[in-house]
Design a protein around this motif. Sequence first.
Motif, short mmCIF file in Angstrom:
data_model
loop_
_atom_site.label_atom_id
_atom_site.label_comp_id
_atom_site.label_asym_id
_atom_site.label_seq_id
_atom_site.Cartn_x
_atom_site.Cartn_y
_atom_site.Cartn_z
N ALA A 41 0.99 -1.70 -0.12
CA ALA A 41 0.20 0.02 -0.20
C ALA A 41 0.83 1.22 -0.05
CB ALA A 41 -0.99 0.21 1.28
N ASP A 42 0.53 2.31 -0.28
CA ASP A 42 0.72 4.09 -0.18
C ASP A 42 1.35 3.59 1.33
OD1 ASP A 42 1.99 6.11 -0.35
OD2 ASP A 42 0.49 6.97 -1.35
N LEU A 43 2.69 3.61 1.27
CA LEU A 43 3.19 3.45 2.84
C LEU A 43 3.83 4.32 3.27
CD1 LEU A 43 4.65 -0.01 3.33
CD2 LEU A 43 3.35 0.41 4.76
N ASP A 44 4.28 5.72 2.49
CA ASP A 44 4.31 7.15 3.00
C ASP A 44 3.00 8.18 3.47
OD1 ASP A 44 6.90 6.75 2.49
OD2 ASP A 44 7.16 8.49 0.75
N ALA A 45 2.08 7.49 3.01
CA ALA A 45 1.15 8.18 3.15
C ALA A 45 0.39 7.95 3.70
CB ALA A 45 -0.28 8.37 1.75
N VAL A 46 0.06 6.44 4.89
CA VAL A 46 -0.58 6.04 5.50
C VAL A 46 0.10 6.27 6.64
CG1 VAL A 46 -0.48 3.21 7.00
CG2 VAL A 46 -1.53 3.99 4.36
N MET A 47 1.75 6.22 6.74
CA MET A 47 2.31 6.43 7.74
C MET A 47 2.66 7.92 8.23
SD MET A 47 3.24 3.67 8.62
CE MET A 47 4.56 4.30 10.66
N GLU A 48 2.22 8.86 7.03
CA GLU A 48 2.29 9.92 7.41
C GLU A 48 0.81 10.34 7.87
OE1 GLU A 48 1.17 14.24 7.38
OE2 GLU A 48 0.07 12.61 6.17
N ILE A 49 -0.19 10.07 7.59
CA ILE A 49 -1.41 10.38 8.42
C ILE A 49 -1.51 9.28 9.95
CG2 ILE A 49 -3.79 9.75 8.31
CD1 ILE A 49 -3.70 9.22 5.73
N ALA A 50 -1.20 7.91 10.02
CA ALA A 50 -0.55 7.66 11.48
C ALA A 50 -0.37 8.66 12.16
CB ALA A 50 -0.47 6.37 11.60
N ASN A 51 1.22 9.21 11.79
CA ASN A 51 2.16 9.96 13.19
C ASN A 51 1.03 11.35 13.12
OD1 ASN A 51 4.11 7.42 12.61
ND2 ASN A 51 5.25 8.62 11.21
N ARG A 52 0.90 11.82 12.20
CA ARG A 52 0.07 13.03 12.78
C ARG A 52 -1.08 13.04 13.20
NH1 ARG A 52 -2.83 14.98 9.60
NH2 ARG A 52 -2.46 14.47 7.33
N ARG A 53 -1.53 11.58 13.26
CA ARG A 53 -2.76 11.33 14.36
C ARG A 53 -2.69 10.74 15.19
NH1 ARG A 53 -7.51 13.73 11.64
NH2 ARG A 53 -8.53 13.18 13.45
N LYS A 54 -1.77 10.20 15.05
CA LYS A 54 -0.94 9.44 16.35
C LYS A 54 -1.36 8.08 16.64
CE LYS A 54 0.85 13.28 19.21
NZ LYS A 54 1.58 13.19 17.88
N LEU A 55 -1.76 6.98 15.69
CA LEU A 55 -2.61 6.29 15.46
C LEU A 55 -1.75 5.24 14.90
CD1 LEU A 55 -5.41 6.67 12.77
CD2 LEU A 55 -5.42 6.84 15.34
N PHE A 56 -1.71 3.83 15.37
CA PHE A 56 -0.53 2.85 15.31
C PHE A 56 -1.34 2.15 13.61
CE2 PHE A 56 -1.81 1.53 19.81
CZ PHE A 56 -0.34 2.48 19.91
N VAL A 57 0.25 1.75 13.12
CA VAL A 57 -0.41 0.66 12.22
C VAL A 57 0.35 -0.26 12.42
CG1 VAL A 57 1.00 0.84 9.42
CG2 VAL A 57 0.11 3.83 10.41
N ILE A 58 -0.62 -1.49 11.64
CA ILE A 58 -0.61 -2.83 11.65
C ILE A 58 -0.43 -2.97 10.46
CG2 ILE A 58 -1.42 -5.01 12.78
CD1 ILE A 58 -2.83 -3.65 14.53
N GLU A 59 0.76 -3.86 9.57
CA GLU A 59 0.78 -3.95 8.67
C GLU A 59 0.07 -5.12 8.22
OE1 GLU A 59 4.85 -2.79 6.38
OE2 GLU A 59 4.91 -3.10 7.85
N ASP A 60 -0.79 -5.39 7.37
CA ASP A 60 -0.92 -6.83 6.68
C ASP A 60 -0.60 -7.26 5.79
OD1 ASP A 60 -1.89 -9.40 6.10
OD2 ASP A 60 -4.00 -8.67 6.64
N CYS A 61 0.54 -8.25 6.18
CA CYS A 61 1.90 -8.39 4.78
C CYS A 61 1.75 -9.64 4.96
CB CYS A 61 3.37 -7.99 5.60
SG CYS A 61 3.44 -6.62 5.77
N ALA A 62 0.47 -10.60 4.96
CA ALA A 62 0.40 -11.56 4.54
C ALA A 62 0.52 -12.37 3.08
CB ALA A 62 -0.49 -12.20 5.01
N GLN A 63 -0.13 -11.61 2.00
CA GLN A 63 0.20 -11.69 0.63
C GLN A 63 1.62 -11.02 -0.29
OE1 GLN A 63 -2.63 -10.55 -1.71
NE2 GLN A 63 -4.12 -12.17 -0.16
N ALA A 64 2.63 -10.58 0.90
CA ALA A 64 3.42 -9.95 0.20
C ALA A 64 4.91 -9.99 0.97
CB ALA A 64 3.73 -8.63 0.56
#
Length: 370
Positions: free
Chosen positions: A144-167
């Motif tokens: 997924a677009d990890l720059d965009a996801v991480m930017e939002i998560a960091n700014r909004r203080k949310l955890f990111v859990i990557e689902d890497c089951a296929q990757a």
Amino acid sequence: MTQKKTIKIPLLDLSRQHKPLMNEIMDALKRNIDANSFILGHDVAKLEEEFAQYCGAKYGVGCASGTDALYIAMKALDIGPGDEVITVPYTFMATVGAIERTGAKPILVDVEPETFTIDAKLIEKAISPRTKAIIPVHLYGQAADLDAVMEIANRRKLFVIEDCAQAHGATWKGKKVGTFGIISAFSFFPSKNLGAMGDAGICLTDDKALAERMARIRIHGRGSKTESIEKGDNSRIDTLQAAVLRVKLPHLDKWNDERRRAAGWYDSRLKGKTGIRVPIVGKNRTHVYHLYVILADNRAEIIERLNEAGIAWGLHYELPVHTMKGFANLGYKEGDFPISESLCKKIISVPIFPGMTESEVNEVTKAILG
Ligand SMILES: *Cc1c(COP(=O)(O)O)cnc(C)c1O
């Protein structure tokens, strides 16, 4: 639409991976059987270390499945009733199911039509004061677009859990997936790019305390032999599975190369053909083609021709999660996620696996194009 019975080219031919490794696999199994080592122990610890190192993470915690890996990751982050977790409806059902199992509420957002992964532009609107985490799914083998996801998560203080089951082995800006979120969850289901001979999974993290907590949660929350110090489960990775995975792991990069090679053959034969869209590799990514999924305007006709030719096919996925009976309680309805819904009507997965030959790809493309 049902699969024809006599299959000449399967979706995945695992025996091409296993046959050359058979002696090594048997030795690894025998070593543990001789030692009566079936629960945790040496091969589990080594697999955790080796797989974490392969991905570039500090710690690995093996568990019973990819589904449990997602669940244990969330439990270790204290996600539960009253919390919300954002993910996509266009994924394997386990992503959403694992969230519900913690007691948290899955909040779904649609995917990008090009990469089939979370549309980061839609995340912000889905965040509420109850949101705890975002689970991007690296679907079909691309990030997924990890720059965009991480930017939002960091700014909004949310955890990111990557689902890497296929990757397993896929990268974002040259860095392997599974090293961006606070925890990542991998599946070693037999058909995944790195597969066990049964169910298995692993969580990766760089956080020592989280790794210790996940290792505890998978064994009844035990702080010592005799005492449980928090709620836990029984979700260990079998030692025999870990032993098999250790034999297979050194071959993963080569296998992913062979998947990419087959994808290249498909691309060159199918790209630009009327009514067909080949997979699009988004920028900053290397794709590991867990699945090769095309979009077809005339899917039913293609399926008929594949059946006729004895070629296996799959629908990943026939339904977006929000329209499945088992998830009706979430309260979504048809029309809520138009991209996911329209993709489901057009997708078709065709055979791709390490060792697939160019002439096999030719046979499949011939059947696709008619
Ligand atoms: C396979 C898969 C899972 C679940 O893994 P299991 O090992 O089957 O429990 C979760 N998410 C995605 C995207 C998957 O493909």
